[in-house]
Scaffold this motif. Structure first.
Motif, mmCIF file in Angstrom:
data_model
loop_
_atom_site.group_PDB
_atom_site.id
_atom_site.type_symbol
_atom_site.label_atom_id
_atom_site.label_comp_id
_atom_site.label_asym_id
_atom_site.label_seq_id
_atom_site.Cartn_x
_atom_site.Cartn_y
_atom_site.Cartn_z
ATOM 1 N N PRO A 164 13.702 8.410 4.980
ATOM 2 C CA PRO A 164 12.350 8.943 5.232
ATOM 3 C C PRO A 164 11.984 10.191 4.423
ATOM 4 O O PRO A 164 10.870 10.283 3.902
ATOM 5 C CB PRO A 164 12.356 9.254 6.725
ATOM 6 C CG PRO A 164 13.399 8.360 7.301
ATOM 7 C CD PRO A 164 14.440 8.189 6.224
ATOM 8 N N SER A 190 5.426 3.422 4.225
ATOM 9 C CA SER A 190 6.211 3.473 5.454
ATOM 10 C C SER A 190 5.674 2.453 6.447
ATOM 11 O O SER A 190 4.461 2.313 6.597
ATOM 12 C CB SER A 190 6.138 4.881 6.052
ATOM 13 O OG SER A 190 6.637 5.825 5.127
ATOM 14 N N LYS A 215 4.648 15.009 6.809
ATOM 15 C CA LYS A 215 5.754 14.509 7.625
ATOM 16 C C LYS A 215 5.177 13.936 8.919
ATOM 17 O O LYS A 215 4.388 14.600 9.595
ATOM 18 C CB LYS A 215 6.741 15.625 7.940
ATOM 19 C CG LYS A 215 7.401 16.209 6.706
ATOM 20 C CD LYS A 215 8.309 17.371 7.075
ATOM 21 C CE LYS A 215 8.942 17.984 5.849
ATOM 22 N NZ LYS A 215 9.792 19.149 6.208
ATOM 23 N N ASP A 275 8.666 9.559 11.677
ATOM 24 C CA ASP A 275 9.207 9.113 10.394
ATOM 25 C C ASP A 275 10.609 8.509 10.524
ATOM 26 O O ASP A 275 10.923 7.523 9.862
ATOM 27 C CB ASP A 275 9.249 10.255 9.372
ATOM 28 C CG ASP A 275 8.073 10.219 8.408
ATOM 29 O OD1 ASP A 275 7.454 9.152 8.245
ATOM 30 O OD2 ASP A 275 7.796 11.270 7.803
ATOM 31 N N HIS A 316 11.092 2.672 5.492
ATOM 32 C CA HIS A 316 10.424 3.265 4.337
ATOM 33 C C HIS A 316 10.899 2.585 3.058
ATOM 34 O O HIS A 316 12.080 2.293 2.896
ATOM 35 C CB HIS A 316 10.726 4.763 4.276
ATOM 36 C CG HIS A 316 10.438 5.450 5.572
ATOM 37 N ND1 HIS A 316 9.197 5.931 5.886
ATOM 38 C CD2 HIS A 316 11.215 5.678 6.657
ATOM 39 C CE1 HIS A 316 9.221 6.452 7.101
ATOM 40 N NE2 HIS A 316 10.437 6.300 7.590
ATOM 41 N N THR A 376 10.157 10.122 1.047
ATOM 42 C CA THR A 376 8.731 9.796 0.944
ATOM 43 C C THR A 376 7.859 11.037 0.862
ATOM 44 O O THR A 376 6.744 10.966 0.354
ATOM 45 C CB THR A 376 8.259 8.962 2.156
ATOM 46 O OG1 THR A 376 8.322 9.766 3.341
ATOM 47 C CG2 THR A 376 9.080 7.699 2.313
ATOM 48 N N TRP A 377 8.324 12.151 1.366
ATOM 49 C CA TRP A 377 7.461 13.307 1.569
ATOM 50 C C TRP A 377 6.868 13.888 0.292
ATOM 51 O O TRP A 377 5.693 14.218 0.241
ATOM 52 C CB TRP A 377 8.201 14.381 2.362
ATOM 53 C CG TRP A 377 8.632 13.913 3.732
ATOM 54 C CD1 TRP A 377 8.089 12.884 4.458
ATOM 55 C CD2 TRP A 377 9.695 14.434 4.511
ATOM 56 N NE1 TRP A 377 8.756 12.742 5.656
ATOM 57 C CE2 TRP A 377 9.745 13.684 5.722
ATOM 58 C CE3 TRP A 377 10.612 15.454 4.336
ATOM 59 C CZ2 TRP A 377 10.665 13.928 6.724
ATOM 60 C CZ3 TRP A 377 11.537 15.709 5.337
ATOM 61 C CH2 TRP A 377 11.555 14.959 6.526
ATOM 62 N N LYS A 420 0.808 5.827 4.868
ATOM 63 C CA LYS A 420 1.128 6.675 3.710
ATOM 64 C C LYS A 420 1.554 5.883 2.474
ATOM 65 O O LYS A 420 2.521 6.220 1.802
ATOM 66 C CB LYS A 420 2.202 7.693 4.081
ATOM 67 C CG LYS A 420 1.914 8.516 5.315
ATOM 68 C CD LYS A 420 0.746 9.442 5.139
ATOM 69 C CE LYS A 420 0.587 10.361 6.349
ATOM 70 N NZ LYS A 420 -0.714 10.959 6.412
#
Length: 135
Positions: free
Chosen positions: A9, A53, A30, A34, A39, A12-13, A65
């Motif tokens: 996870p 996600s 975030k 999450d 993801h 991805t941020w 996202k």
């Protein structure tokens, strides 16, 4: 060369932040759940370039996202991610896939057979509409 694989996870941020909300604080991308999601990362020439996600309750899946780095947008990478998660959801025997779509991105989702619902909202400076697809 494009490769899509499941990722942790936190990976991805950065992509979410750069592609979707660069004007907001980093932590704003975030999601509280999450670590309960699935993801996927799209690697372009071995560089993480796009993410999406997935979250589900029973057979209904939501993607959140979906993001591609600005420097790589308009090259079909978002479409590749979308096709991948649609296939993934079918393998999982999902019955529906839905998302909170930015209103200015509706046309992208129409291409994949999503339709608008009558549910809309405004958040973080953007208008959203809930879109869904029966699988």
């Amino acid at each position: 060369m494009v490769q899509i694989e499941q990722i942790f996870p936190s990976l991805t941020w950065r992509i979410r932040h750069e592609a979707m909300y660069p004007e907001l604080p980093f932590d704003s991308v975030k999601l509280p759940d999450d670590f309960e999601g699935i993801h996927f990362g799209l690697y372009l020439d071995h560089k993480l370039t796009g993410v999406v996600s997935l979250f589900h309750r029973d057979s209904i899946y939501q993607f959140r996202k979906l993001a591609v780095l600005p420097s790589a947008q308009k090259a079909g990478l978002g479409s590749q991610l979308m096709a991948y998660i649609l296939d993934f959801c079918k393998i999982q025997k999902a019955t529906k896939l839905w998302c909170n779509a930015r209103v200015n991105a509706k046309e992208f989702y129409f291409k994949f057979g999503f339709h608008e619902t009558d549910r809309t909202f405004f958040k973080d400076g953007y208008d959203f509409v809930i879109m869904e697809k029966e699988l």
